[in-house]
Each structure stands twice: as structure tokens, then as C-alpha cells.
Enzyme design. Structure first.
Site, mmCIF file in Angstrom:
data_model
loop_
_atom_site.group_PDB
_atom_site.id
_atom_site.type_symbol
_atom_site.label_atom_id
_atom_site.label_comp_id
_atom_site.label_asym_id
_atom_site.label_seq_id
_atom_site.Cartn_x
_atom_site.Cartn_y
_atom_site.Cartn_z
ATOM 1 N N PRO A 24 -0.925 4.325 1.254
ATOM 2 C CA PRO A 24 -0.549 5.168 2.400
ATOM 3 C C PRO A 24 0.049 4.406 3.584
ATOM 4 O O PRO A 24 0.419 5.025 4.574
ATOM 5 C CB PRO A 24 -1.867 5.821 2.799
ATOM 6 C CG PRO A 24 -2.886 4.785 2.461
ATOM 7 C CD PRO A 24 -2.404 4.123 1.208
ATOM 8 N N ASP A 55 7.352 2.798 -3.058
ATOM 9 C CA ASP A 55 6.234 3.490 -3.699
ATOM 10 C C ASP A 55 6.742 4.795 -4.296
ATOM 11 O O ASP A 55 7.837 5.277 -3.940
ATOM 12 C CB ASP A 55 5.111 3.771 -2.697
ATOM 13 C CG ASP A 55 3.745 3.862 -3.373
ATOM 14 O OD1 ASP A 55 3.646 4.534 -4.422
ATOM 15 O OD2 ASP A 55 2.780 3.258 -2.879
ATOM 16 N N ASP A 63 9.996 2.567 -8.508
ATOM 17 C CA ASP A 63 9.015 1.757 -9.211
ATOM 18 C C ASP A 63 8.926 0.387 -8.528
ATOM 19 O O ASP A 63 9.892 -0.380 -8.515
ATOM 20 C CB ASP A 63 9.433 1.597 -10.670
ATOM 21 C CG ASP A 63 8.412 0.830 -11.505
ATOM 22 O OD1 ASP A 63 7.531 0.173 -10.932
ATOM 23 O OD2 ASP A 63 8.508 0.877 -12.744
ATOM 24 N N LYS A 89 -6.074 -6.880 -8.589
ATOM 25 C CA LYS A 89 -7.194 -5.936 -8.661
ATOM 26 C C LYS A 89 -7.776 -5.941 -10.073
ATOM 27 O O LYS A 89 -7.037 -5.862 -11.048
ATOM 28 C CB LYS A 89 -6.721 -4.533 -8.267
ATOM 29 C CG LYS A 89 -6.222 -4.456 -6.822
ATOM 30 C CD LYS A 89 -5.693 -3.063 -6.487
ATOM 31 C CE LYS A 89 -5.133 -3.011 -5.073
ATOM 32 N NZ LYS A 89 -6.172 -3.002 -4.045
#
Length: 341
Positions: A213, A231, A251, A296
Site C-alpha cells: 500500500p 505493483d 509485474d 520473506k
């Protein structure tokens, strides 16, 4: 013996990381430290919050005894007339007793330096600025009221080990706070900048991959940089209206800038191998001058993937870091300065 303070709840992962580097490592539940017989050949430890090279165990119930132990370790060892820092901290308990004890040891040490080693006292400096070629670091950590470790890293070793040796006491940086940011993820950018000793500045160009965001773009825009945000989903409305933000719905893994940018920032949710490959591609293609990229993880099985980044990224960089930041969750952040751009 070398001691390492692991990131929170990461002692077994740090021990495994050291073992993969060729060291014999063991986690000590009593102190919370991980100990190894050698430093890693590649000086990168994602799960080490702070390192204490060549550490010596100290057992002394006396305040003055600790001060004398520190002087014994540094006298004739630190380079003459060059700056050095003292990190005196506690790794036990949650109250103020340990902090008070550290204050007393520091006061006793200063008194002794005034009487015996004035030159050392004059070259003692404070601060968290990045280490230079001349900076030495002395660490004294209390693991109990009458026990702990002393480590002396003399220049220029301190600079050479900057990827695992933090200028912040205990390697700890409090989380940044900003209620206006789209999410708390912005704190990862702030912390990485502090550890690197460089920050996004006015007039610079940034590419933010997986930007929505918008917390990382928010930091760059607040600093006066121009941001290209990539995004599938738009950023927060106020960021989308900002004249310094260009949003491209695309992408993030396929985007490349028309010319090298000052910063690549990327907090995209993706498999760690994809983020590793992305960072290496950008480095090889010389697309950015500096970078902050989050890896991640789901679970712990893929932590060893970071070993390829330790081997392949540093030759492409002037400065390379790989850390479980204080602001990270099950993540590790790669950040640094690219070479030759």
C-alpha cells in the site's frame, strides 16, 4: 572464541548458519549467546544481531575489577591516537540493576583512564556513525551481575567486519514510529538506512517494487525523492496523487528502469528465491546504486538459500549487508551499495 548475539528467537538458526560457514558453533541457553571457534569465511550472518570477535570470558564481582579488565585488554592494543568506542551493555534481566552496574563500571573506567591512560580517554568517542578505517570497537557485555565477556576489535578489523559488527550497542535499533505511514513496514527502510549509514535523499530516484500500500514509497516521498512504484494494485490515495510518484501497474519482477536509479527498494511478497534472483539480476545489470530488499520466508526450511546471496552479491557491491532487522518478522533484509555505478 567468538561470541554472537542472535536476533530474537534465532539462536538455533544462527548456530546452523555458522555451521554452514565451516565453524563449530554452539548456542548457550544460559547467556543467550552463540559461540563459534572461527569467524565465518564470508563475513555475513543474517541472524546475528551483534558479534563479539575474540571475546574473553570475565568473572568478577567487583566494579573496579571490570574496569581493570577492560584496561588490561585495550592497553597497548588499540592503535595510538585513533578513535575507539566503548559498548558497555547488559544481556541479563529486565530491570535497571544491570544498567546501573554498567554505569558504575564506565565511571570507574573513566577515572582509571584519567590517571593512567589519558591518550586513550582523549580518543574515546561516542556515536553510531559508520565505522571508518581508523575506528576500533571495545565491547563489554554483562551476562550476569558478576560475569560476562570483553571483545576488542582493533582498526582496521572493525571496518572489515562491518556487516556483522554493528555500531549500535547490542546491534539494537528501536522501531521507528510514524502513525501517518500506510503500515508499519516503513520501519524496515529506516532501520536498513541507519545500519548502512546512508539514506534516501531529496532529488534522488527510487524504484519501489511491490509498492502497495505504499509504506516504502511514503518514506522516499517524505524525503523529497522521486519514486516509480510498481505493483498490480494502487497505493494509498494520497500517495497516488503525489506529484513525485509515478505509478505503473505491472509485474514487479519484469520491470526495469530506462537508466540506473539511486535506490531499489523492494518489500514484495514472494518466495525468497525469486527475491534473491531479482536482486542479483539488478546488480548484474547495474540498474541501481543502492538497494534495500526484503526476503520473506514461510517457516524455516529455506534459510540456507541466503548462502548463495552471501557468495554472489558481495563481488557486485561496494558494501553488502544481510540482516534479520529488529523490524523484520520472518524475514531477512539485504541492503547495500552497488559497485561501479
Amino acid at each position: 572464541m567468538h561470541a554472537f548475539l542472535p536476533a530474537v528467537d534465532c539462536a538455533p538458526f544462527l548456530a546452523a548458519e555458522l555451521e554452514r560457514s565451516g565453524a563449530k558453533a554452539q548456542a548457550d541457553e544460559a547467556t543467550g549467546f552463540v559461540f563459534a571457534d572461527t569467524l565465518p569465511a564470508l563475513p555475513y550472518l543474517a541472524f546475528a544481531r551483534q558479534s563479539l570477535p575474540e571475546s574473553t570470558e570475565v568473572k568478577d564481582a567487583s566494579i573496579n575489577g571490570w574496569a581493570d579488565q577492560i584496561i588490561t585488554r585495550i592497553a597497548g592494543v588499540l592503535p595510538d591516537a585513533q578513535p575507539w568506542r566503548l559498548h558497555l551493555w547488559t544481556a541479563y534481566g529486565e530491570g535497571r540493576a544491570g544498567l546501573h552496574r554498567c554505569s558504575l563500571i564506565r565511571a570507574a573506567l573513566n577515572e582509571r583512564l584519567k590517571k593512567r591512560r589519558r591518550a586513550l580517554l582523549r580518543s574515546l568517542e561516542d556515536g553510531t556513525a559508520p565505522f571508518t578505517q581508523e575506528t576500533s570497537l571495545v565491547q563489554a557485555v554483562l551476562t550476569g551481575p558478576d560475569a560476562g565477556y570483553i571483545s576488542v576489535s582493533s582498526a582496521p578489523q572493525t571496518l572489515a567486519l562491518r556487516a556483522i559488527l554493528s555500531p549500535f550497542i547490542g546491534g539494537n535499533i528501536p522501531h521507528a514510529e510514524d502513525k501517518a505511514a500506510p503500515s508499519r513496514a516503513f520501519a524496515k527502510v529506516i532501520e536498513a538506512e541507519l545500519r548502512l549509514g546512508q539514506q534516501i535523499e531529496r532529488g534522488q530516484t527510487c524504484v519501489d517494487l511491490g509498492a502497495s500500500p505504499g509504506s516504502w514509497s511514503y518514506v522516499a516521498i517524505q524525503r523529497g525523492a522521486r519514486v516509480t512504484a510498481i505493483d498490480r494494485s494502487p497505493l494509498r490515495d494520497d500517495l497516488m496523487r503525489n506529484p513525485r510518484l509515478d505509478f505503473i501497474q505491472a509485474d514487479a519482477f519484469k520491470f526495469r528502469p530506462e537508466q540506473p536509479v539511486d535506490w531499489l527498494i523492494c518489500d514484495i511478497i514472494a518466495a525468497p528465491q525469486r527475491s534473491i534472483d531479482l536482486l542479483l539480476e539488478w546488480l548484474r545489470e547495474r540498474q541501481m546504486r543502492r538497494f534495500i530488499v526484503t526476503l520473506k520466508f514461510k517457516g524455516t526450511d529455506e534459510y540456507a538459500l541466503m548462502d548463495q546471496l552471501k557468495e554472489l552479491a558481495p563481488p557486485l557491491c561496494q558494501d553488502f549487508r544481510l540482516n534479520r532487522l529488529c523490524a523484520n518478522k520472518n524475514e531477512v533484509t539485504a541492503f547495500g551499495i552497488a559497485a561501479g555505478i
